[in-house]
Scaffold this motif. Structure first.
Motif, PDB file in Angstrom:
ATOM      1  N   PRO A   1      -3.943   0.079   6.453  1.00 18.61           N
ATOM      2  CA  PRO A   1      -4.913   0.650   5.517  1.00 18.61           C
ATOM      3  C   PRO A   1      -6.267  -0.054   5.546  1.00 18.61           C
ATOM      4  N   GLU A   2      -6.235  -1.381   5.645  1.00 19.07           N
ATOM      5  CA  GLU A   2      -7.492  -2.135   5.721  1.00 19.07           C
ATOM      6  C   GLU A   2      -8.240  -1.830   7.016  1.00 19.07           C
TER       7      GLU A   2
ATOM      8  N   GLU B   1       0.529   4.590   9.073  1.00 16.79           N
ATOM      9  CA  GLU B   1       1.222   3.379   8.634  1.00 16.79           C
ATOM     10  C   GLU B   1       2.733   3.528   8.733  1.00 16.79           C
TER      11      GLU B   1
ATOM     12  N   ALA C   1      -8.656  10.499   4.698  1.00 17.73           N
ATOM     13  CA  ALA C   1      -7.851   9.474   4.032  1.00 17.73           C
ATOM     14  C   ALA C   1      -6.372   9.825   4.016  1.00 17.73           C
ATOM     15  N   ARG C   2      -6.053  11.118   3.951  1.00 22.36           N
ATOM     16  CA  ARG C   2      -4.646  11.529   3.890  1.00 22.36           C
ATOM     17  C   ARG C   2      -3.866  11.146   5.143  1.00 22.36           C
TER      18      ARG C   2
ATOM     19  N   ALA D   1      -9.753   1.741   6.871  1.00 24.25           N
ATOM     20  CA  ALA D   1     -10.725   2.048   5.821  1.00 24.25           C
ATOM     21  C   ALA D   1     -12.114   2.349   6.383  1.00 24.25           C
TER      22      ALA D   1
ATOM     23  N   VAL E   1      -3.999   8.214   6.698  1.00 24.90           N
ATOM     24  CA  VAL E   1      -3.686   6.785   6.777  1.00 24.90           C
ATOM     25  C   VAL E   1      -2.185   6.522   6.629  1.00 24.90           C
ATOM     26  N   PRO E   2      -1.511   7.091   5.597  1.00 21.44           N
ATOM     27  CA  PRO E   2      -0.058   6.872   5.518  1.00 21.44           C
ATOM     28  C   PRO E   2       0.696   7.440   6.720  1.00 21.44           C
TER      29      PRO E   2
ATOM     30  N   SER F   1       1.276  -3.583   7.778  1.00 15.31           N
ATOM     31  CA  SER F   1       0.675  -3.632   6.446  1.00 15.31           C
ATOM     32  C   SER F   1      -0.845  -3.765   6.494  1.00 15.31           C
TER      33      SER F   1
END
Length: 205
Positions: free
Chosen positions: A92-93, A113, A106-107, A96, A109-110, A89
């Motif tokens: 993302p932080e 994760e 940015a796309r 960033a 990052v998921p 979790s």
């Protein structure tokens, strides 16, 4: 031509004797940790923390719960190397700044994760393994940075983990992985000890 990085690595040896009058400035300690945090971590988790035990009072708190090892008192600083349980979790932080720097879109990052969640969620042993792995990578970087700066270092596993956890206020997700003393040496330390032959430890597949 001798490669200075390789020479630093192959000439390193754990120090036993430190100059007890020597100190390291806060800036020097911060720089060692900054270098340590450039080491690799899974999914860029950076799941580590470092406590710099450098005051006489803090050393007096640490030494009795670390087998009364002299390096803790005599070295300029002893780091408590802390690994944090892998937590997807936080990705993302952590990512960033990578996105802001234009390194990663940015796309993505998921896309990082999701597999991290599958790997670590509800997997306490993997979470702990990753904490120890990350902390060890960071420690190694500090060891070689210290050597390159003319400082000795001593990694130590001789300590009461529960007592360190309690005495220095570690969090529930934190593991005290090892201690690392760093500082100017005094005479009497051994050189690098001979290692097993490569033929004994390397297998080609």
């Amino acid at each position: 031509m001798t490669n200075p990085v390789i020479e630093c690595i192959v000439s390193r040896s754990a120090a036993k004797y430190y100059d007890p009058a020597a100190t390291l400035s806060d800036a020097e300690i911060r720089e060692l940790v900054r270098i340590g945090t450039t080491a690799p971590t899974s999914f860029h988790l950076q799941n580590w923390r470092f406590i710099a035990v450098r005051t006489p009072e803090a050393k007096a708190r640490l030494r009795p719960i670390a087998w009364n090892q002299p390096a803790i008192k005599e070295a300029a600083v002893t780091f408590i190397i802390i690994g944090q349980l892998a937590d997807s979790s936080t990705i993302p932080e952590r990512l960033a700044p990578v996105v802001e720097a234009g390194i990663m879109p940015a796309r993505m990052v998921p896309e990082w994760e999701s597999p991290a969640r599958r790997l670590y969620f509800d997997q306490p042993q993997r979470q702990r393994d990753e904490a120890i792995r990350s902390a060890t990578f960071g420690t190694a970087a500090i060891i070689y940075a210290a050597r390159s700066l003319g400082l000795g270092s001593t990694p130590m596993i001789g300590f009461d983990a529960e007592a360190v956890h309690r005495e220095f206020g570690l969090g529930g997700d934190e593991v005290p992985v090892m201690l690392l003393s760093v500082g100017p040496e005094r005479s009497g330390n051994w050189p690098q000890k001979p290692r097993l032959p490569v033929a004994d430890v390397l297998h080609f597949a």
